[in-house]
Design an enzyme around this catalytic site. Structure first.
Site: not given
Ligand code: CMC
Length: 435
Positions: A272, A311, A367
């Site tokens: 986050h 996201h 970010d």
């Molecule tokens: N790099 C590589 N793969 C990713 C990433 C990433 N940053 N984000 C998601 N994925 C993949 C994940 O491995 C999964 O793949 P598969 O379906 O093949 O297993 C798929 O995409 C869906 O991921 P998820 O974890 O189910 O998606 P989510 O909606 O639960 O997670 C997130 C959203 C923001 C937590 C995630 O994209 C992430 O961890 N991003 C990196 C951290 C980041 O930049 N966070 C800041 C978010 S914006 C500011 C805020 O609001 O806090």
């Protein structure tokens, strides 16, 4: 949206019993509690919906922030983020989020005066910040000091009173930069610098951070404006993890300091608000443009995530990331170019041509570039999530107040699907406890 937009009914047939149910739709949603009538017999307590991480569950009605993740739209109280970032100040946006309308000139004057009046913190706050180790993470200091403020304002325990709520809202918006600056100066071993009431909200924050022996600190107007825009971009983002925490803790009628300490803790996580810090560490680890393909290959092998990408809601470019790119150029005119920008731009280019990122719909989020700006402005990396917390404060408070005032809200208490063992007894031979 019109009043009857998304109204209608949904007919559900339970194939276990053959019975059909007609569920009302409001704003295009069913009420999950309407599923409880769907049972297979007298011992069945009714159908639940299962939604870990709230992927498809609306936890509230809200009139504050609108996000369309497919089209990359973000609006506060109906105003596009691009217009607010261009033409409003952070304090105006804070007023807008809390009151629903932008302030007129007189309202802005009063609002600013109120905030300025409350920027000082009790002298005892300095004492417990002094108690933290010299290398304490400033976000850890923030979580603790925001919680500790609740002990200074016992009246805050009555969040049902609108006058009480208003006073704590003003105090929190006013004091967050002071706490953040004190946390920073503690880690830098510098004496605390008191607020300067003649400066803007953001100018005063920069003064409390950077002031040395000068009697009067004059912030660079470009950097002051850039930071103000960054605060605006972070000011609210509907029901994200920390805001959901704020509403959840607020739903028990805990005071807003305790609720905001919990929200700050939620923001601290690397998935986050801690992501901006992780992006900087990632770009530093990559080190140079030639190392990017290897790094991306490791992300695709699942070794780690590309921080600043992806996201839950945005499945196209985060509109905030677009604005930040522009702000970055303005900042670099003053500070000189941050060499990590070249790595970030190339990383974005390669990732957005790569099938893994395209098929997973992973785009740069807010970010991805914010940390590069913060670093160019001289902030240490571990201050990045603290800056996010200052910006998010009015959003947390507006959402908290909306939750308190919403007659449909109850104490936050999700259900679970129990998958543990059935009943067993302590006197059974295999589980007998020693007396
Ligand atoms: N790099 C590589 N793969 C990713 C990433 C990433 N940053 N984000 C998601 N994925 C993949 C994940 O491995 C999964 O793949 P598969 O379906 O093949 O297993 C798929 O995409 C869906 O991921 P998820 O974890 O189910 O998606 P989510 O909606 O639960 O997670 C997130 C959203 C923001 C937590 C995630 O994209 C992430 O961890 N991003 C990196 C951290 C980041 O930049 N966070 C800041 C978010 S914006 C500011 C805020 O609001 O806090």
């Amino acid at each position: 949206m019109g009043d009857d937009d998304g109204a209608g009914t949904l007919t559900v047939t339970d194939n276990r019993t053959g019975r059909s149910y007609e569920l009302p739709l409001v704003h295009g949603a069913i009420r999950a509690s309407d599923l409880r009538q769907i049972t297979t017999g007298p011992d069945d307590r009714g159908l639940l919906s299962y939604d870990p991480g709230f992927l498809n569950t609306a936890s509230c009605e809200s009139a504050i922030t609108y996000v369309d993740g497919e089209r990359g739209i973000l609006r506060y109280r109906g105003y596009p983020i691009e217009e607010l970032a261009e033409r409003a100040t952070f304090l105006e946006v804070a007023y807008l989020l809390l009151n629903g309308e932008l302030p007129d000139a007189a309202q802005l004057r009063d609002w600013t005066a109120e905030i300025v009046h409350h920027t000082f913190v009790h002298e005892n706050v300095k004492k417990f910040i002094d108690g933290f180790h010299y290398d304490a993470h400033p976000m850890g200091i923030m979580v603790s000091t925001v919680a500790a403020l609740s002990t200074f304002y016992p009246e805050a325990k009555d969040p049902v009173s609108s006058a009480v709520r208003r006073r704590q809202i003003v105090r929190l918006i006013a004091k967050m930069p002071t706490l953040a600056a004190f946390a920073y100066r503690h880690s830098a071993g510098l004496p605390y610098a008191y607020p300067d009431s003649d400066l803007s909200y953001t100018g005063n924050f920069l003064s409390m951070l950077q002031k040395r022996t000068d009697t009067r600190y004059r912030p660079n107007p470009v950097l002051e404006h850039a930071l103000d825009v960054l605060f605006i971009l972070h000011a609210d983002h509907e029901q994200n993890c920390s805001t959901t925490t704020m509403r959840g803790v607020g739903s028990s009628h805990a005071d807003p300091y305790s609720a905001m300490a919990a929200a700050t803790a939620a923001l601290y996580g690397p998935l986050h608000g801690g992501a901006n810090e992780q992006v900087l560490r990632m770009l530093t680890t990559i080190g140079s443009v030639e190392n990017i393909p290897d790094y991306i290959a490791r992300v695709k092998r699942g070794e780690f995530r590309l921080m600043g990408f992806g996201h839950r809601v945005y499945k196209s470019l985060d509109p905030r990331a677009r604005i930040i790119r522009r702000v970055a150029e303005e900042v670099f005119e003053v500070t000189g170019r941050n060499r990590l920008l070249d790595i970030a731009v190339e990383l974005q280019r390669i990732a957005l041509e790569d099938d893994y990122f395209l098929s997973h719909r992973l785009y740069p989020n807010v970010d991805f570039y914010s940390g590069i700006i913060y670093q160019a402005m001289g902030f240490p990396v571990d201050m990045f999530p603290v800056l996010f917390a200052i910006g998010r404060t009015p959003g947390w408070l507006a959402q908290w107040e909306e939750g308190i005032l919403d007659p449909a809200q109850k104490i936050s208490r999700p259900r679970q699907l129990y998958v543990g063992s059935g009943v067993r007894h302590l006197d059974a031979p295999e589980t007998a406890v020693a007396s």
